[in-house]
Each structure stands twice: as structure tokens, then as C-alpha cells.
Design an enzyme around this catalytic site. Sequence first.
Site, PDB file in Angstrom:
ATOM      1  N   CYS A  85       7.076  15.679  19.323  1.00 33.24           N
ATOM      2  CA  CYS A  85       6.767  14.578  20.232  1.00 33.24           C
ATOM      3  C   CYS A  85       6.402  13.363  19.385  1.00 33.24           C
ATOM      4  O   CYS A  85       5.444  13.413  18.604  1.00 33.24           O
ATOM      5  CB  CYS A  85       5.611  14.968  21.156  1.00 33.24           C
ATOM      6  SG  CYS A  85       5.161  13.626  22.265  1.00 33.24           S
ATOM      7  N   CYS A 235       9.460   6.755  23.855  1.00 32.79           N
ATOM      8  CA  CYS A 235       9.764   8.154  23.511  1.00 32.79           C
ATOM      9  C   CYS A 235      10.267   8.276  22.066  1.00 32.79           C
ATOM     10  O   CYS A 235      11.404   7.898  21.757  1.00 32.79           O
ATOM     11  CB  CYS A 235      10.778   8.773  24.468  1.00 32.79           C
ATOM     12  SG  CYS A 235      10.963  10.555  24.228  1.00 32.79           S
TER      13      CYS A 235
END
Length: 310
Positions: A85, A235
Site C-alpha cells: 500500500c 493510490c
Amino acid sequence: MHVIDSHTGGEPTRVILDGAPDLGSGPLSQRAHRLATEHEAFYRSVMLEPRGQPAMVGALLVEPVDPTCVAGVIYFDADAVLGMCGHGTIGLTVTLAHLGRIELGRHRIETPAGVVTVELLDENTVTVTNIESRRVHCGITLDVPGYGAVTGDVAYGGNWFFIVDPSPIPIETDNIRQLTDMTIAIREASIAQGIGGEKGEPIDHVILQGGTPEPDVHSRNYVLCPDDNYDRSPCGTGSSARLACLAADGRLAPGEEIVQQSVIGSSYRLSYRPGPNGGVIPSITGQAHVIAEAKLIFAENDPYKAGIEL
Ligand code: PYC
């Protein structure tokens, strides 16, 4: 359970310092698999309301296998354990500095997807050098119920992405409901039609990529996460997958820097260098802010001890 919450460009990360189940001392991919298969109730209870919030990503701190790493981490949201992530790594780095565990400069962090490098540039600003990212399918057309034929690329940046460029819906906050509905339909169609990674790995995130009138901004994205929430940041793993597509199409040269905005307007600076296996090594610079230090309580008599499951 002690946690520290931060946000990276609006996207929340909850770092878990203690109180998590013992996942053993094997490779992080094995420990992530154990978290996903044996402790689903645990990670959901930390992410779901009322303790958690929509879009929150958990970062479980674990002992790294590689002694050159300052930390090991396993990421998850309310619905899935993640390979990597990007926004979470920026949040984790700022949190480790907040705890006095690291100083400005370069550090290595072990994730289930591999070791990533972070550079803490100031109290809030971090550059993540991600694992090698690659495009595996170009121009795949899905038949998406309610939307018809939708064409996009499949790329890996630590998670699996289906990327549609350009988006048929403008990437504006007023359109978030439509963007969410369409990306859920795309993800479901990709699974139903057997479109995934090289080994059939399911698509877990969908990106719609759009333009922006701002001259210094390259593009704006909407990113659907496994929990059906959208990423408030651009992201990190999605930007990595996108860089792999831009590089494969010859639309961005190595070392050239672009600004990528999220649907809410927060931004990352992105660039890449060629990877050893034909992909790209992405570099993602963003900012995170610590917003809370808390002790989570799981009382036996709490009717929502496990979180609100609808
Ligand atoms: O920044 O890589 C990322 C990410 C994945 C899911 C939410 N954010």
C-alpha cells in the site's frame, strides 16, 4: 490495542502497534496469508465502523525477516489483506518518525510484496521507491453489464489493477457515486470473465483515469479499493501500475516527473526508472499527517465489538 492514525492526501492509515494476533515468524507473504485466512474477524473489527472508518487501511507492524529493514508491515482494509500500500507506506513512515523510531533519510520496509525503500524528506514528506511494477495485459475489452464494452489494461503495482484511460465519466467529486458504481461493475465483470494477473490473480482495484484543466497536473484518477470505497489519495500502488502502463506505451520517459491527482484533488509526484525484469521501479512522493494516537477497546458486552457488519 494501541494505534496511531494518519492520513496521506486524505486517505487514512491506522498503524497497529500491539494487541494483534501472533502470525509467526515466516516470510511476510505467509504471515499475510495467515492474517487473511485465520484472522478476518480481527482485521475487520479494527477497520469497520464504529472503530474504523470508510476507506481506512490498517498497517500491522511485524518483525521483518530482512534485518536491514526498519520494520515489517502487513496492510489490509475492511475486505482484504493487501500486497502493498503506497499511501499506507507514506503514513507508516511519518508515524515511525513521530514515534522517534526513524530519522530523516532512507530506510527499508518489508511488505508481503517485497522490500520497498522510503526516504523521509521532512516531518511529513516521503518518497517511496516501490517494488517493480508491470503491465501484463494491454487493451482488454470487458463486457460490463449496464455499461457495455469497456477497454483497459491490467497492471501490477503491489496490487492488481484494471486501468481505464480515458474514463467515460469525468473524474469530479460530484460524480463519485457514478464512478463507484461503474468501477464495482468493472471489477465484477473482470472476475466473471476470468481477466486477472499472469497467474489469474483477481483484479482487486479499478482505476478510471481522467484529464484535468490544471497545467501542472498530468492527470486525475478515481481508484476503487477492495472494500468498495475510493482512495482519497492518488493510490501509491495504483500510480505504480499506471506508471508501468505509461512507460510501456512510451508516454513517459524514465526520470520524467509528473503530478497525479486523486479525485479529491490531493497529489503525488511520480517518476520511474526501468526495472531489471522489463517493468518499472516507481518513485512516489507524497505527504502524510498524524491525526490520532488511541487505545482501541473491545469490550465483551459491546454489541458492535466486531464492527458494524451490514
Ligand atoms: O496507496 O497503494 C495505495 C492504496 C491501496 C489501497 C488504498 N491505497
